[in-house]
Write a protein that holds these residues in place. Structure first.
Motif, mmCIF file in Angstrom:
data_model
loop_
_atom_site.group_PDB
_atom_site.id
_atom_site.type_symbol
_atom_site.label_atom_id
_atom_site.label_comp_id
_atom_site.label_asym_id
_atom_site.label_seq_id
_atom_site.Cartn_x
_atom_site.Cartn_y
_atom_site.Cartn_z
ATOM 1 N N VAL A 177 0.839 -1.202 0.000
ATOM 2 C CA VAL A 177 0.000 0.000 0.000
ATOM 3 C C VAL A 177 0.876 1.256 0.000
ATOM 4 N N VAL A 178 1.849 1.289 0.917
ATOM 5 C CA VAL A 178 2.706 2.477 1.015
ATOM 6 C C VAL A 178 3.465 2.687 -0.296
ATOM 7 N N VAL A 179 4.055 1.612 -0.791
ATOM 8 C CA VAL A 179 4.869 1.740 -1.998
ATOM 9 C C VAL A 179 4.021 2.193 -3.180
ATOM 10 N N THR A 180 2.805 1.653 -3.287
ATOM 11 C CA THR A 180 1.943 2.053 -4.397
ATOM 12 C C THR A 180 1.653 3.540 -4.348
ATOM 13 N N VAL A 181 1.226 4.002 -3.166
ATOM 14 C CA VAL A 181 0.880 5.418 -3.051
ATOM 15 C C VAL A 181 2.083 6.297 -3.386
ATOM 16 N N LEU A 182 3.235 5.963 -2.785
ATOM 17 C CA LEU A 182 4.400 6.814 -2.988
ATOM 18 C C LEU A 182 4.928 6.739 -4.413
ATOM 19 N N THR A 183 4.784 5.562 -5.039
ATOM 20 C CA THR A 183 5.252 5.450 -6.420
ATOM 21 C C THR A 183 4.394 6.300 -7.344
ATOM 22 N N ILE A 184 3.077 6.237 -7.139
ATOM 23 C CA ILE A 184 2.201 7.056 -7.987
ATOM 24 C C ILE A 184 2.525 8.533 -7.789
ATOM 25 N N TYR A 229 11.365 10.001 1.040
ATOM 26 C CA TYR A 229 11.216 8.625 0.543
ATOM 27 C C TYR A 229 12.168 7.687 1.270
ATOM 28 N N CYS A 230 13.424 8.130 1.425
ATOM 29 C CA CYS A 230 14.394 7.288 2.114
ATOM 30 C C CYS A 230 13.972 7.064 3.555
ATOM 31 N N GLY A 231 13.447 8.122 4.197
ATOM 32 C CA GLY A 231 13.033 7.983 5.585
ATOM 33 C C GLY A 231 11.914 6.970 5.751
ATOM 34 N N VAL A 232 10.895 7.063 4.907
ATOM 35 C CA VAL A 232 9.800 6.100 4.963
ATOM 36 C C VAL A 232 10.329 4.703 4.676
ATOM 37 N N ALA A 233 11.205 4.610 3.664
ATOM 38 C CA ALA A 233 11.774 3.313 3.319
ATOM 39 C C ALA A 233 12.554 2.747 4.494
ATOM 40 N N GLY A 234 13.320 3.628 5.172
ATOM 41 C CA GLY A 234 14.107 3.163 6.308
ATOM 42 C C GLY A 234 13.221 2.643 7.420
ATOM 43 N N ALA A 235 12.121 3.379 7.697
ATOM 44 C CA ALA A 235 11.208 2.944 8.753
ATOM 45 C C ALA A 235 10.616 1.578 8.415
ATOM 46 N N LEU A 236 10.168 1.434 7.161
ATOM 47 C CA LEU A 236 9.593 0.145 6.759
ATOM 48 C C LEU A 236 10.645 -0.954 6.819
ATOM 49 N N PHE A 237 11.845 -0.622 6.352
ATOM 50 C CA PHE A 237 12.940 -1.585 6.324
ATOM 51 C C PHE A 237 13.212 -2.108 7.736
ATOM 52 N N ALA A 238 13.250 -1.183 8.700
ATOM 53 C CA ALA A 238 13.548 -1.588 10.071
ATOM 54 C C ALA A 238 12.387 -2.361 10.687
ATOM 55 N N PHE A 239 11.151 -1.899 10.418
ATOM 56 C CA PHE A 239 10.003 -2.494 11.113
ATOM 57 C C PHE A 239 9.558 -3.814 10.506
ATOM 58 N N THR A 240 9.799 -3.999 9.201
ATOM 59 C CA THR A 240 9.274 -5.224 8.599
ATOM 60 C C THR A 240 10.362 -6.208 8.209
ATOM 61 N N TYR A 241 11.536 -5.705 7.818
ATOM 62 C CA TYR A 241 12.565 -6.620 7.356
ATOM 63 C C TYR A 241 13.545 -6.955 8.487
ATOM 64 N N LEU A 242 14.176 -5.920 9.040
ATOM 65 C CA LEU A 242 15.159 -6.180 10.101
ATOM 66 C C LEU A 242 14.467 -6.592 11.386
ATOM 67 N N LYS A 243 13.280 -6.020 11.631
ATOM 68 C CA LYS A 243 12.503 -6.207 12.853
ATOM 69 C C LYS A 243 13.276 -5.756 14.081
ATOM 70 N N SER A 244 14.309 -4.971 13.841
ATOM 71 C CA SER A 244 15.070 -4.421 14.957
ATOM 72 C C SER A 244 15.647 -3.101 14.490
ATOM 73 N N LEU A 245 16.130 -2.319 15.451
ATOM 74 C CA LEU A 245 16.713 -1.040 15.078
ATOM 75 C C LEU A 245 18.150 -1.009 15.548
ATOM 76 N N GLU A 246 19.062 -0.946 14.633
ATOM 77 C CA GLU A 246 20.462 -0.764 15.017
ATOM 78 C C GLU A 246 21.106 0.156 13.990
ATOM 79 N N PRO A 247 21.812 1.173 14.489
ATOM 80 C CA PRO A 247 22.410 2.143 13.566
ATOM 81 C C PRO A 247 23.357 1.487 12.552
ATOM 82 N N VAL A 248 24.027 0.403 12.956
ATOM 83 C CA VAL A 248 25.019 -0.225 12.070
ATOM 84 C C VAL A 248 24.385 -0.736 10.782
#
Lengths: 342, 300
Positions: A177-184, A229-248
């Motif tokens: 959903v997020v990607v669709t909206v932002l891509t359009i 875009y990068c910020g939203v991507a980063g949030a999604l990346f951390a919350f759905t893929y990494l499932k953790s937050l680490e600066p490294v």
């Protein structure tokens, strides 16, 4: 020209393509793909990184500003999202997501300021500052990590309207959903006056300025939107893929990866971001499975990752020499040729 | 008084480690002067060269032959780069060339790791990273022998290169090419040989820089990130100036140490990672061409 049935200026083929994409994304994929591996290891990171690549594409491919700090903005977005959800009670996930994009955008404007004076590699060095500074800042000030000493923080569950989205399929749907909206949105910006201003600045900033385009506004806007875009991507990346937050996780290597996605995918195209992200993500997977299945692990994993680096490097050089517009252009050429054959 | 001595110590250590940045920046300047190419791969060349050197030493080749074999290898790298990357991209925009050298950097890093592995190697040059007693006794300062050697080596290389630029026929040709490649080649200066020479020289500089870094921090991938710090050095010194690379390196080296020691504790330390870049941004705002660089003139 035949009469066009159009919505918002989009032609018939665009709409058909869009409908097909949506059917694939929301119906076909969830029905066909059943294994969690595909969602959590391929589709989710692909979509997240594509979003970051669109961000990089906006600043580099459209506005022509050589920036190298996408991962820094992703880190800003990820930790902003973590803190919004942690500190603001009952904040809806999508609101937190948008706010974290805005936080990243603020950083984008700040570190985009040097672009008003310099270009090329000078700008690249200036944006590297953002990469190192943001990651350092998050790492050093305990507040951002909620004074967690272990270094790795588990991301909160995504909750939308009281329903938790925790399984890979559910997370995938949120991301789609997020990607669709932002891509359009990105496509619209690229086609509209915003995008034309970016491209005018990219092609020759002095000419653009003399035509009345404000360089200050256009460049900073590109940096802000890119960082959003990068910020939203980063949030999604951390919350759905990494499932953790680490600066490294958001080190300079990730920035380089995103840069490569854009260069290989094709500068100045939105679909190039998706193609590039798919390639950069899938190629190592492919190489690993070849290493495991064909050579049965006879090749050391470090050798495989070295080979992967060499291949990426060689491809960049080859594309720069033979097809500077990247894989998106190759894809267009194939389409055109097949159309001619028909 | 002891506080002042301590300050001097910090500055001296910074200046000397700054010469190591200068060494990396020097290779960059060489290539930029001759071909207006921003060679992003210089850091990777440092890593590649020193890893090759250590690799040859592990094969049992003694120090000096190993050095020369590595030099030959770097000449080969320069040759391949010229033929396979630069030549096909002649007359392309600077941004295109920059991206191509980013690709080149990845190729070199990958090749080095594929050939010699990823583990951290120790490189013993026979010079310890400990204070020299003579200086402690006479001046009361703690100065590392390795830092001092690196400083001397850097000074020596710069002198040799500067003399070569100024007085040899090759140097004259090189300056001509830097000025106007088209005009230079039309009066019979062999462009390809000059490029090969420059890339080889940059390779040798990379090897020396790598040996110095490697002796201090171990031969490992982190060298590439350290070498990235040569970029702010170049911005401060100017991309086309050899003295600029030196002064820039010294400024970065000294200021990052001073900032780390005196300001670092207020921010939880480790500000060395980004301080040089922020310093470079301030320079960009006030003097984009660097201290010694030629003024950037863009024509419409």
């Amino acid at each position: 020209m035949t009469t066009k049935a159009s919505i918002l200026g989009y032609g018939k083929t665009d709409i058909t393509n869009f409908v097909i994409m949506m059917v694939i994304a929301f119906a076909f994929v969830p029905m066909v793909v059943q294994t969690d591996y595909w969602y959590s290891s391929i589709l989710i990171p692909w979509l997240c990184l594509s979003l970051a690549a669109i961000g990089q594409q906006i600043v580099m491919g459209f506005a022509g500003q050589l920036a190298l700090g996408a991962a820094g903005f992703m880190a800003a977005g990820a930790f902003a999202c973590f803190n919004f959800i942690l500190r603001v009670p009952d904040i809806p996930f999508f609101v937190a997501l948008i706010l974290s994009g805005l936080v990243a955008a603020a950083f984008g404007v700040l570190f985009g300021l040097p672009s008003l004076r310099v270009r090329g590699i000078y700008l690249m060095v200036a944006t590297l500052a953002s990469q190192f500074f943001i990651v350092w800042m998050i790492d050093k000030f305990g507040w951002f990590k909620n004074y967690d000493t272990s270094g790795i923080i588990t991301a909160q569950d995504i909750v939308i309207f009281g329903k938790p989205f925790t399984s890979p399929l559910e997370m995938y749907l949120v991301i789609v959903v997020v990607v669709t909206v932002l891509t359009i949105l990105a496509i619209n910006m690229a086609r509209g006056s915003t995008g034309r201003n970016w491209m005018a600045v990219r092609d020759m900033d002095i000419a653009a300025e003399s035509m009345g385009i404000s360089l200050l506004r256009t460049k900073l806007q590109a940096f802000a939107i890119s960082a959003f875009y990068c910020g939203v991507a980063g949030a999604l990346f951390a919350f759905t893929y990494l499932k953790s937050l680490e600066p490294v996780a958001f080190d300079i290597k990730l920035s380089f990866k995103i840069l490569f996605m854009v260069i290989l995918g094709g500068l100045g195209t939105i679909n190039g971001a998706f193609i590039g992200a798919a390639f950069i993500l899938l190629f190592p997977v492919l190489l690993n499975s070849v290493g495991n299945n064909v050579f049965h692990g006879a090749i050391d994993a470090t050798i495989i990752s070295s080979i992967e680096q060499v291949v990426f490097g060689v491809l960049i050089i080859v594309f720069m020499i033979y097809e500077p517009l990247g894989m998106a252009r190759l894809w267009d050429n194939i389409k055109r040729r097949s159309r001619k054959a028909n | 008084m002891t506080e002042f001595l301590f300050f001097i110590e910090v500055v001296v250590a910074g200046l000397l480690s700054g010469t190591m940045y200068s060494l990396v920046a020097l290779g960059f300047v060489l290539i930029y002067k001759a071909s207006s190419t921003f060679n992003f791969a210089q850091g990777a060349m440092v890593f590649f060269a020193v890893l090759a050197f250590v690799g040859f030493m592990e094969l049992g080749i003694p120090f000096i032959p190993a050095f020369f074999v590595t030099v030959l290898l770097m000449v080969l790298v320069g040759f391949c780069t010229e033929r396979l990357v630069l030549n096909p991209l002649m007359n392309q925009s600077e941004d295109t060339l920059l991206m191509a050298t980013i690709g080149l950097g990845f190729v070199l890093e990958g090749l080095a790791q594929a050939a010699w592995g990823v583990e951290v190697r120790r490189l013993d040059l026979g010079i310890g990273d400990f204070p020299i007693e003579w200086i402690i006794d006479n001046l009361g300062l703690f100065v590392s022998a390795l830092d001092l050697t690196a400083g001397l080596v850097a000074a020596g290389m710069i002198t040799v290169l500067a003399l070569m630029f100024k007085y040899t026929k090759m140097g004259l040709g090189l300056r001509a090419v830097a000025d106007d490649p088209g005009a230079a080649s039309s009066i019979g200066i062999p462009l390809k040989n000059i490029m090969l020479l420059v890339w080889s020289a940059a390779g040798v500089v990379a090897l020396v820089a790598g040996m110095m870094w490697g002796a201090r921090a171990g031969v490992q991938f982190a060298l590439v990130d350290l070498a990235l710090k040569a970029l702010p050095v170049l911005i401060i010194g100017g991309f086309s100036s050899i003295p600029g690379a030196i002064i820039g390196g010294l400024i970065i080296g000294a200021s990052e140490k001073v900032l780390e020691v005196y300001l670092g504790p207020f921010f939880g330390g480790a500000i060395e990672g980004w301080a040089p870049y922020v310093l470079a941004i301030f320079f960009l705002l006030y003097r984009p061409e660097g201290l010694f660089g030629e003024k950037i003139i863009r024509r419409v």
